[in-house]
Design an enzyme around this catalytic site. Sequence first.
Site, PDB file in Angstrom:
ATOM      1  N   LYS A  46       0.869  -1.193  -0.359  1.00  0.00           N
ATOM      2  CA  LYS A  46      -0.120   0.412   0.304  1.00  0.00           C
ATOM      3  C   LYS A  46       0.772   1.394   0.031  1.00  0.00           C
ATOM      4  O   LYS A  46       1.988   0.722   0.392  1.00  0.00           O
ATOM      5  CB  LYS A  46      -0.663  -0.115   0.980  1.00  0.00           C
ATOM      6  CG  LYS A  46      -2.270   0.997   0.993  1.00  0.00           C
ATOM      7  CD  LYS A  46      -3.396  -0.055   0.544  1.00  0.00           C
ATOM      8  CE  LYS A  46      -4.395   1.046   0.926  1.00  0.00           C
ATOM      9  NZ  LYS A  46      -5.553   0.273   0.524  1.00  0.00           N
TER      10      LYS A  46
HETATM   11  N1  GLU Z   1      -6.948  -0.112  -3.272  1.00  0.00           N
HETATM   12  C1  GLU Z   1      -8.057  -0.641  -3.683  1.00  0.00           C
HETATM   13  C2  GLU Z   1      -8.253  -1.777  -2.283  1.00  0.00           C
HETATM   14  O1  GLU Z   1      -8.244  -2.126  -0.709  1.00  0.00           O
HETATM   15  C3  GLU Z   1      -8.161  -2.187  -3.830  1.00  0.00           C
HETATM   16  C4  GLU Z   1      -6.391  -2.043  -4.328  1.00  0.00           C
HETATM   17  C5  GLU Z   1      -6.231  -3.086  -5.903  1.00  0.00           C
HETATM   18  O2  GLU Z   1      -6.406  -3.210  -6.938  1.00  0.00           O
HETATM   19  O3  GLU Z   1      -4.644  -3.316  -6.245  1.00  0.00           O
HETATM   20  O4  GLU Z   1      -8.998  -2.936  -2.339  1.00  0.00           O
END
Ligand code: GLU
Length: 435
Positions: free
Chosen positions: A125
Amino acid sequence: MNLSATAAAAGPHPLPSYLNADELGPWGNYLQQVDRVIPHLGHLARWAETLKRPKRILIVDVPIQMDDGRIAHFEGYRVQHNISRGPGKGGVRFHQDVTLSEVMALSAWMSIKNAAVNVPYGGAKGGIRVDPKTLSPGELERMTRRYTSEIGIIIGPNKDIPAPDVNTNEQTMAWMMDTYAMNTGSTATGVVTGKPVDLGGSLGRREATGRGVYTVGVEAARHLGLEVAGARVAVQGFGNVGGISAKLFAEAGARIVAVQDHGGSIYCEAGLDVPALLRHVAAAGSVAGFDKAEVLADDKFWDVDCDILIPAALEQQITVHNAHRIKARMVIEGANGPTTPGADDILQSRNILVVPDVIANAGGVTVSYFEWVQDFSSFFWDEEEINARLVKIMKNAFAGVWSVSQDRKVSLRTATFIVACQRILHTRQLRGLYP
Ligand code: GLU
């Protein structure tokens, strides 16, 4: 070998030295969730410490020239929690409250989520501590590009693949992809997902998280004997996740009785006109001022009489202070980390089913996976195929964790963590320690 040091490292809640015990925030919640699963891991518990330590943390300074000539510095992060099952994967958020503890927790929840739906990724993240609403379009672009360049040393289509999250979108991903391409001298569409469709994005990606929330919500409702048609739904957050979830539940005949976002809270017992509300939010930036609803005091949102509550905003919204007020029969977590472990216990004791984030909102990353596969093969699927594959994965994953929760008599969250942590630690064990 220093045995006392080993013993200390193996104790409960070992903290990396870079985190202050008083400021654990969402990471502290995640550690408690892991502790709840360790007794269920059998021989794999030997590797459980892996889950409590992010593999790699990068903190970057993001300096940009503002429109008025000043130089502003923003703090950016990219955390790769675990890459045992594949490259890191997870979104990037721009928010004034972003902290290292938060990004660490969000990266860990991505590891769990990706393993829960069995897509071949680890968890990562990123984020920048900034209120993007205070930036001009040019400033936002320069900040996004500089951040991408700074984290460029650890991202890549086979290393770590960012995607949208809170306050980031297709345009953000287009800038990120272009910056990476400029720096590496090659077009690499697979370095980010959630891109515009004209730039290697996938049909259905924008709606995927909401569609996943809806799909597992319907499955959970079926197990509770709750009819979705006519069910009363309250939604917190009306962005990409809350807005699409509300739209799909309303199309299935549910009544969206309350919505809360950063601008305020609204209520309509007969059910809000969701398409009209989506148009209002697109124009006004929040649900505040929507004229076809009553205004609700923000704190009263938690008392709303409803069958389904969908927190789809930020972490730590359902806490020991409001969990006893919730009237819903089930909570479907569209947001990441909206419920604290203490609140989880209160909801469980009150027989309110919680469908945890790590399964409920996994639809987004599932279609991100489809996007990445399509980019590698340069062969694109139609929306019908994407949605059908998404629904199949979400239903299978939900059925799997439901049966573990029944067999082991644990919450759906612990069941999901059992399934996911076993997958992660099994690959950890197979790969072995290097050197
Ligand atoms: N931000 C989204 C989540 O928290 C998607 C992450 C992604 O597609 O890599 O799952």
